[in-house]
Design a protein around this motif. Structure first.
Motif, PDB file in Angstrom:
ATOM      1  N   TYR A 102       0.825  -0.866  -0.484  1.00 64.10           N
ATOM      2  CA  TYR A 102       0.188   0.078   0.102  1.00 64.10           C
ATOM      3  C   TYR A 102       0.827   1.255  -0.383  1.00 64.10           C
ATOM      4  O   TYR A 102       0.353   2.345  -0.029  1.00 64.10           O
ATOM      5  CB  TYR A 102      -0.890   0.251   1.488  1.00 64.10           C
ATOM      6  N   MET A 165      -1.272   5.709  11.738  1.00 70.56           N
ATOM      7  CA  MET A 165      -2.223   5.794  12.157  1.00 70.56           C
ATOM      8  C   MET A 165      -3.302   5.109  12.819  1.00 70.56           C
ATOM      9  O   MET A 165      -3.375   3.892  13.089  1.00 70.56           O
ATOM     10  CB  MET A 165      -3.019   6.100  10.816  1.00 70.56           C
ATOM     11  N   ALA A 167      -7.298   3.151  12.602  1.00 70.48           N
ATOM     12  CA  ALA A 167      -8.038   2.443  12.059  1.00 70.48           C
ATOM     13  C   ALA A 167      -9.861   2.473  12.532  1.00 70.48           C
ATOM     14  O   ALA A 167      -9.518   1.254  13.395  1.00 70.48           O
ATOM     15  CB  ALA A 167      -7.649   1.670  11.023  1.00 70.48           C
ATOM     16  N   ARG A 244       0.919   4.504   7.762  1.00 72.51           N
ATOM     17  CA  ARG A 244      -0.020   6.064   7.303  1.00 72.51           C
ATOM     18  C   ARG A 244      -0.234   5.447   5.507  1.00 72.51           C
ATOM     19  O   ARG A 244      -1.414   5.878   5.190  1.00 72.51           O
ATOM     20  CB  ARG A 244       0.558   7.279   7.349  1.00 72.51           C
ATOM     21  N   SER A 245       0.497   4.346   4.844  1.00 69.59           N
ATOM     22  CA  SER A 245       0.333   3.928   3.673  1.00 69.59           C
ATOM     23  C   SER A 245      -1.025   2.872   3.649  1.00 69.59           C
ATOM     24  O   SER A 245      -1.409   3.236   2.204  1.00 69.59           O
ATOM     25  CB  SER A 245       1.584   3.724   2.984  1.00 69.59           C
ATOM     26  N   GLN A 247      -4.309   4.041   3.898  1.00 70.46           N
ATOM     27  CA  GLN A 247      -5.240   5.084   3.639  1.00 70.46           C
ATOM     28  C   GLN A 247      -5.235   4.258   1.986  1.00 70.46           C
ATOM     29  O   GLN A 247      -6.527   4.551   1.240  1.00 70.46           O
ATOM     30  CB  GLN A 247      -4.475   6.517   3.330  1.00 70.46           C
ATOM     31  N   GLY A 248      -4.080   3.645   1.357  1.00 75.12           N
ATOM     32  CA  GLY A 248      -4.190   3.513   0.131  1.00 75.12           C
ATOM     33  C   GLY A 248      -5.864   2.170  -0.037  1.00 75.12           C
ATOM     34  O   GLY A 248      -6.083   2.424  -0.984  1.00 75.12           O
ATOM     35  N   LYS A 250      -8.802   1.671  -0.113  1.00 75.83           N
ATOM     36  CA  LYS A 250     -10.514   2.751   0.341  1.00 75.83           C
ATOM     37  C   LYS A 250     -11.296   1.361   0.576  1.00 75.83           C
ATOM     38  O   LYS A 250     -11.415   1.003  -0.197  1.00 75.83           O
ATOM     39  CB  LYS A 250     -10.446   3.204  -1.491  1.00 75.83           C
ATOM     40  N   ASP A 252     -15.306   2.386   2.259  1.00 74.20           N
ATOM     41  CA  ASP A 252     -15.943   3.670   3.003  1.00 74.20           C
ATOM     42  C   ASP A 252     -16.773   3.658   3.959  1.00 74.20           C
ATOM     43  O   ASP A 252     -17.592   4.026   4.608  1.00 74.20           O
ATOM     44  CB  ASP A 252     -17.085   3.827   1.708  1.00 74.20           C
ATOM     45  N   VAL A 255     -12.310   4.604   8.556  1.00 74.18           N
ATOM     46  CA  VAL A 255     -12.360   6.127   8.447  1.00 74.18           C
ATOM     47  C   VAL A 255     -10.370   5.868   9.328  1.00 74.18           C
ATOM     48  O   VAL A 255     -10.150   4.995  10.215  1.00 74.18           O
ATOM     49  CB  VAL A 255     -12.507   7.084   9.151  1.00 74.18           C
ATOM     50  N   TYR A 256      -8.943   6.522   7.905  1.00 70.22           N
ATOM     51  CA  TYR A 256      -8.196   6.572   9.459  1.00 70.22           C
ATOM     52  C   TYR A 256      -7.837   7.610  10.124  1.00 70.22           C
ATOM     53  O   TYR A 256      -8.431   9.240   9.751  1.00 70.22           O
ATOM     54  CB  TYR A 256      -6.549   6.485   8.342  1.00 70.22           C
ATOM     55  N   GLU A 258      -5.236  10.443  12.308  1.00 67.03           N
ATOM     56  CA  GLU A 258      -3.606  11.184  12.425  1.00 67.03           C
ATOM     57  C   GLU A 258      -3.657  10.353  14.130  1.00 67.03           C
ATOM     58  O   GLU A 258      -4.691  10.729  15.324  1.00 67.03           O
ATOM     59  CB  GLU A 258      -3.897  12.313  12.133  1.00 67.03           C
TER      60      GLU A 258
END
Length: 304
Positions: A102, A165, A167, A244-245, A247-248, A250, A252, A255-256, A258
């Motif tokens: 990712y 991050m 999730a 963090r990667s 987030q790739g 996807k 719906d 949610v990620y 910080e």
């Protein structure tokens, strides 16, 4: 001192009997006894207590036995690693952990294939610990993982430190904070960590991060891999700390968030055999640094 002497000595020490050792080695007992005597003459010490039944090692013999096994194992690793280096111009086998897919790993592979088309790349998903073992056994040439682990036979280059991050499922209460979250904020949730095995792994990095902050999650669920962890998060079964990667990936329903925790990072580490300085691997390392420079990704450059 020859390797066969070490092999013969180890067999006698383990079998505690010359007859059984000779049968195990498929040699006659007289030449086996002579080899052990030659080894003792060369070392200038007795390795076995003569006349004992079953055969016992002397104090010097016990010391030599421990180190002889290590030397014999290293010789086997050296053989497999050398054979692999000799074949490296044909195929470059690469081990990787799932989470790197990712990040920049796919781009690195794509650009390497385009630039060095004569090198055949073979990609194998495996844990960091499995990568280190595969490198020593000559089954792969490069590994990309996240776990810090020292091994004198392996050169490990920290490419960069990736931020972590949290999730969470859509509608989760942590979203109401509307800010970066802390380990304490996450303590009341079921923390989903991965992989369950083998250890140490990314799961231990996450759990240690909580321990370092004196925070104990209300519940911990260990799962086999990253995909299952995110699936359970989406199902509302808990939350997960991820690179963090990710987030790739996807979705719906996930949610990620910080993290506001200092040093909440996971390293991306490139592993190669300690003495392997082949052009193919150096070219890959250079390509990685070119990508990082182009995209402004903080890193420290090293060479093989």
């Amino acid at each position: 001192m020859e390797l066969r002497h070490l092999k013969y000595f180890i067999a006698v020490a383990e079998e505690k009997n010359f007859t059984r050792a000779s049968e195990r080695l498929f040699i006659a007992q007289p030449p086996l006894s002579r080899s052990i005597q030659q080894l003792e003459d060369e070392l200038g010490v007795a390795l076995f207590e003569r006349g004992s039944r079953p055969l016992k090692l002397t104090q010097a013999g016990e010391f030599f036995f421990a180190h002889a096994q290590e030397l014999l194992n290293k010789s086997k690793e050296l053989k497999s690693m050398t054979q692999r280096v000799g074949q490296i111009s044909k195929t470059l086998s690469i081990g990787f952990v799932a989470s790197t897919m990712y990040g920049k790993f796919p781009k690195i592979i794509r650009l390497y294939r385009a630039k060095y088309s004569t090198v055949d790349l073979n990609l194998i998903e495996m844990s960091t610990m499995d990568q280190l073992r595969a490198l020593k056994e000559g089954n792969i040439d490069v590994g990309f993982g996240r776990v810090r682990h020292e091994d004198s036979n392996i050169r490990r280059i920290i490419l960069r430190e990736e931020k972590l991050m949290c999730a969470v499922p859509i509608g989760h209460k942590l979203l109401e904070l509307q800010r970066a979250v802390s380990a304490q904020d996450m303590s009341e949730d079921n923390l989903i960590v991965y992989p369950k095995n083998p250890r140490p792994s990314f799961a231990d990095q996450v759990l240690n991060a909580f321990r370092d902050r004196a925070v104990e999650p209300k519940k911990i669920t260990e799962v086999r891999d990253l995909q299952i962890a995110i699936g359970l998060v989406a199902a509302g079964e808990g939350i997960a700390v991820v690179p963090r990667s990710l987030q790739g990936m996807k979705r719906d329903d996930v949610v990620y968030l910080e993290l506001n925790e200092k040093h909440a990072v996971s390293p991306i580490i490139m592993s190669v055999r300690a003495m392997d300085k082949s052009h193919e691997i150096q070219d890959m390392l250079n390509l990685i640094y070119d990508i990082y420079d182009e995209e402004g990704i903080p890193h420290t450059k090293e060479s093989l």
